[in-house]
Motif scaffolding. Structure first.
Motif, mmCIF file in Angstrom:
data_model
loop_
_atom_site.group_PDB
_atom_site.id
_atom_site.type_symbol
_atom_site.label_atom_id
_atom_site.label_comp_id
_atom_site.label_asym_id
_atom_site.label_seq_id
_atom_site.Cartn_x
_atom_site.Cartn_y
_atom_site.Cartn_z
ATOM 1 N N LEU A 4 12.374 8.232 -32.585
ATOM 2 C CA LEU A 4 12.107 7.177 -33.566
ATOM 3 C C LEU A 4 11.528 7.727 -34.857
ATOM 4 O O LEU A 4 11.788 7.185 -35.936
ATOM 5 N N ALA A 5 10.730 8.787 -34.754
ATOM 6 C CA ALA A 5 10.157 9.380 -35.962
ATOM 7 C C ALA A 5 11.130 10.326 -36.653
ATOM 8 O O ALA A 5 10.813 10.874 -37.707
ATOM 9 N N ILE B 58 21.517 2.243 -32.854
ATOM 10 C CA ILE B 58 22.469 1.741 -31.866
ATOM 11 C C ILE B 58 22.544 2.699 -30.678
ATOM 12 O O ILE B 58 22.657 2.279 -29.526
ATOM 13 N N SER B 59 22.455 4.007 -30.962
ATOM 14 C CA SER B 59 22.437 4.970 -29.849
ATOM 15 C C SER B 59 21.230 4.714 -28.959
ATOM 16 O O SER B 59 21.305 4.858 -27.731
ATOM 17 N N ASN B 60 20.113 4.333 -29.564
ATOM 18 C CA ASN B 60 18.930 4.015 -28.775
ATOM 19 C C ASN B 60 19.144 2.735 -27.982
ATOM 20 O O ASN B 60 18.685 2.608 -26.842
ATOM 21 N N ALA B 61 19.841 1.777 -28.581
ATOM 22 C CA ALA B 61 20.141 0.537 -27.869
ATOM 23 C C ALA B 61 21.076 0.805 -26.690
ATOM 24 O O ALA B 61 20.894 0.247 -25.598
ATOM 25 N N VAL B 62 22.085 1.667 -26.900
ATOM 26 C CA VAL B 62 22.979 2.046 -25.803
ATOM 27 C C VAL B 62 22.185 2.735 -24.697
ATOM 28 O O VAL B 62 22.408 2.502 -23.503
ATOM 29 N N TYR B 63 21.249 3.577 -25.092
ATOM 30 C CA TYR B 63 20.357 4.250 -24.147
ATOM 31 C C TYR B 63 19.621 3.209 -23.296
ATOM 32 O O TYR B 63 19.543 3.323 -22.071
ATOM 33 N N LEU B 64 19.093 2.175 -23.950
ATOM 34 C CA LEU B 64 18.339 1.145 -23.238
ATOM 35 C C LEU B 64 19.249 0.283 -22.374
ATOM 36 O O LEU B 64 18.850 -0.178 -21.302
ATOM 37 N N VAL B 65 20.491 0.034 -22.837
ATOM 38 C CA VAL B 65 21.454 -0.699 -22.010
ATOM 39 C C VAL B 65 21.713 0.066 -20.716
ATOM 40 O O VAL B 65 21.762 -0.516 -19.620
ATOM 41 N N ALA C 2 5.292 9.909 -27.580
ATOM 42 C CA ALA C 2 6.507 10.683 -27.840
ATOM 43 C C ALA C 2 6.900 10.707 -29.319
ATOM 44 O O ALA C 2 7.277 11.764 -29.831
ATOM 45 N N PRO C 3 6.844 9.582 -30.056
ATOM 46 C CA PRO C 3 7.218 9.654 -31.470
ATOM 47 C C PRO C 3 6.332 10.587 -32.286
ATOM 48 O O PRO C 3 6.817 11.230 -33.225
ATOM 49 N N LEU C 4 5.030 10.659 -31.940
ATOM 50 C CA LEU C 4 4.158 11.589 -32.654
ATOM 51 C C LEU C 4 4.592 13.023 -32.389
ATOM 52 O O LEU C 4 4.664 13.849 -33.306
ATOM 53 N N ASN D 153 8.954 -7.010 -26.794
ATOM 54 C CA ASN D 153 7.856 -6.911 -27.744
ATOM 55 C C ASN D 153 7.540 -5.457 -28.074
ATOM 56 O O ASN D 153 7.354 -5.088 -29.240
ATOM 57 N N MET D 154 7.523 -4.605 -27.060
ATOM 58 C CA MET D 154 7.182 -3.203 -27.260
ATOM 59 C C MET D 154 8.202 -2.495 -28.136
ATOM 60 O O MET D 154 7.842 -1.821 -29.118
ATOM 61 N N TYR D 155 9.480 -2.654 -27.826
ATOM 62 C CA TYR D 155 10.504 -1.930 -28.576
ATOM 63 C C TYR D 155 10.730 -2.524 -29.962
ATOM 64 O O TYR D 155 11.045 -1.797 -30.906
ATOM 65 N N SER D 156 10.563 -3.832 -30.106
ATOM 66 C CA SER D 156 10.703 -4.418 -31.443
ATOM 67 C C SER D 156 9.508 -4.067 -32.325
ATOM 68 O O SER D 156 9.609 -4.083 -33.554
ATOM 69 N N LEU D 157 8.383 -3.709 -31.698
ATOM 70 C CA LEU D 157 7.213 -3.268 -32.458
ATOM 71 C C LEU D 157 7.323 -1.794 -32.842
ATOM 72 O O LEU D 157 7.041 -1.403 -33.976
ATOM 73 N N LEU D 158 7.781 -0.952 -31.888
ATOM 74 C CA LEU D 158 7.778 0.493 -32.104
ATOM 75 C C LEU D 158 8.979 0.992 -32.908
ATOM 76 O O LEU D 158 8.849 1.910 -33.720
ATOM 77 N N THR D 159 10.148 0.407 -32.662
ATOM 78 C CA THR D 159 11.374 0.943 -33.259
ATOM 79 C C THR D 159 11.354 1.005 -34.778
ATOM 80 O O THR D 159 11.746 2.013 -35.366
ATOM 81 N N PRO D 160 10.903 -0.050 -35.494
ATOM 82 C CA PRO D 160 11.028 -0.011 -36.956
ATOM 83 C C PRO D 160 9.833 0.573 -37.696
ATOM 84 O O PRO D 160 9.744 0.424 -38.915
ATOM 85 N N ILE D 161 8.897 1.231 -36.996
ATOM 86 C CA ILE D 161 7.682 1.716 -37.667
ATOM 87 C C ILE D 161 8.018 2.607 -38.860
ATOM 88 O O ILE D 161 7.456 2.454 -39.945
ATOM 89 N N ARG D 162 8.937 3.532 -38.674
ATOM 90 C CA ARG D 162 9.251 4.469 -39.764
ATOM 91 C C ARG D 162 9.801 3.721 -40.973
ATOM 92 O O ARG D 162 9.563 4.108 -42.122
#
Length: 485
Positions: free
Chosen positions: A58-59, A77-84, A178-180, A270-279
């Motif tokens: 994500l970072a 989208i690759s991350n979304a496919v990963y989560l799917v 992990a992002p750090l 909630n977790m992924y919608s909070l973390l994904t767009p931080i950058r």
């Protein structure tokens, strides 16, 4: 899914909790306490694998996009496919865990996760990057299902929440730290590929620990119960048990399971919608320029998860013990009472404060950091109860992996939705309104959990959902050998 008592049976007289005897209590004494702690530690390390793989990048999304001449949305989208894939794979690992046991599945998944992490690090083009990431998700998610079920195999219900909380520390804390690490790697090496070499190292460590320290925990394996069958019948039974649709049928035919599944999904969304767009949000909001700087924002929920780990499971077990003492028997739904305040109160408020203060540019850096920390604590005070409930309601330990698989199946479908929707959503309606949607989802989840607390036992014995019980009974009927075969 039988319960220890039906609503028509008179309640035992309330008394000291020490008088309560858990059915099949002997199975929880097969391993000494220190061995159980070692198993939990190993499973917690293994639980890091797939979540780390989902958030480490994500970072580094802009750098990966630049390498493959694409956009940040495509990498998301690759991350979304990963989560799917994380949502699909439990329907495979749940049955396999029941058929062959916990240990063989952990060995296979850890070895292949490590191998495919190497493939991702070396991926020469975008297509291979997608494929190798997909495969790491398919194999790494085994530890979510197998780990939760294995802890259910060795810990009694009055201890289970605490142990699951420590297991969850790997699955939940990993995505935040992990992002750090990813940002630090990109910052120091100017290459995102080092992220996946780090992931490979973690996978290698998990593989070694599984080989050396993880015994078989399931009391009986389905494969051992099929030896007396003819080849044709054994093949038919094997294919039936392996059918991934059984997990979905079991989930959807039981209101208590899919409602608790939606509550877990609300937390993960909630977790992924909070973390994904931080950058893309906080970097712009606070004029940050490097991956490492944005990576520090992930520490706030990460430390919140760490603190929540220390108390969430214990709180869950204390509530179970309290209600055993109150009514003289254990009711799985009582455990959910420990989660409702945090699920429907603290977490939604944190999301609203976070979203609107960022949207309106008030509070500086301190306010979003504080609410992200509190949000992390709240999530880990909620999750142990929801996860342990999935194990508690599977009175037959051999079926616990199926119930857990259904819960992970639905929650990571919503995780993928959150990962896909967060960037377009915040761009279209703003971070404030998108956070409000997430808060509403959390509140609705709390309402559903309240319904399970009130009516879950009735649904499990079929009084409130006779059709659902019949479907579940049919779905699970082949799990045990039939007489005469």
């Amino acid at each position: 899914m039988a319960t220890t008592a039906s609503p028509e049976i008179a309640e035992p007289e309330a008394g000291n909790v020490s008088k309560y005897v858990e059915p099949d209590a002997a199975q929880y004494t097969r391993f000494p306490p220190r061995r159980k702690q070692l198993i939990t530690f190993v499973l917690s390390i293994c639980g890091l694998l797939t979540p780390v793989g989902s958030t480490t990048i994500l970072a580094a999304i802009p750098e990966i996009a630049s390498t493959y001449n694409t956009t940040g949305t495509v990498i998301n989208i690759s991350n979304a496919v990963y989560l799917v894939c994380m949502g699909i794979s439990p329907s495979i690992w749940g049955p396999l865990s029941y058929i062959y046991g916990r240990r063989p599945n952990c060995i296979v998944s850890s070895v292949l996760f490590t191998a495919f992490s190497i493939g991702t690090a070396l991926a020469p083009n975008l297509a291979s990057f997608f494929i190798f990431r997909l495969l790491t998700a398919l194999f790494g998610t085994a530890f979510f299902v197998v780990g939760t079920a294995a802890i259910g195999d060795i810990y009694a219900p009055t201890e289970r929440g605490t142990s699951l909380s420590w297991f969850l520390s790997g699955t939940q804390i990993g995505p935040c730290f992990a992002p750090l690490l990813g940002g630090a790697i990109v910052n120091s090496t100017s290459s995102w590929r080092g992220i996946f070499w780090m992931q490979t190292g973690i996978g290698g460590l998990a593989t070694i620990l599984v080989f050396l320290c993880l015994p078989e925990t399931i009391p009986s394996r389905a494969i051992d119960e099929m030896h007396h069958l003819s080849t044709a019948k054994r093949t038919t039974r094997f294919l039936y048990l392996l059918n991934p649709a059984r997990v979905t049928v079991l989930l959807l035919s039981n209101p208590n399971l899919w409602m608790v599944g939606l509550a877990s999904s609300a937390l993960i969304f909630n977790m992924y919608s909070l973390l994904t767009p931080i950058r893309y949000i906080l970097n712009i909001r606070f004029s940050l320029t490097s991956p490492l700087q944005s990576g520090f924002f992930f520490l706030a929920p990460g430390f919140g998860y760490l603190l929540g780990t220390c108390f969430g499971g214990r709180l869950s077990d204390l509530v179970v013990t309290r209600y055993i003492k109150k009514r003289g028997r254990r009711l799985p739904e009582d455990r959910l009472r420990a989660a409702t305040l945090f699920l429907g109160g603290v977490s939604p408020v944190c999301m609203l404060v976070y979203g609107w203060t960022v949207e309106k540019r008030v509070g500086g850096i301190a306010l979003p950091v504080i609410v992200m920390f509190i949000q992390g604590v709240s999530q880990l005070l909620s999750f142990p109860s929801l996860n342990a409930y999935c194990v508690d309601v599977a009175e037959d330990r051999s079926q616990s992996s199926m119930v857990v698989a259904g819960n992970y199946q639905i929650r990571y479908a919503f995780a993928a939705a959150g990962s896909i929707a967060c960037l377009p959503g915040t761009e279209a309606i703003g971070v404030g309104w998108f956070s409000a949607i997430s808060a509403i989802f959390l509140f609705v989840a709390m309402v559903l959990v309240q319904f399970v607390i009130l009516y879950g036992e009735r649904w499990r014995v079929g009084k409130g959902s006779r059709g659902g019980k019949q479907a579940a009974d049919f779905c699970l009927s082949a799990a045990k050998p039939h007489e005469g075969e």
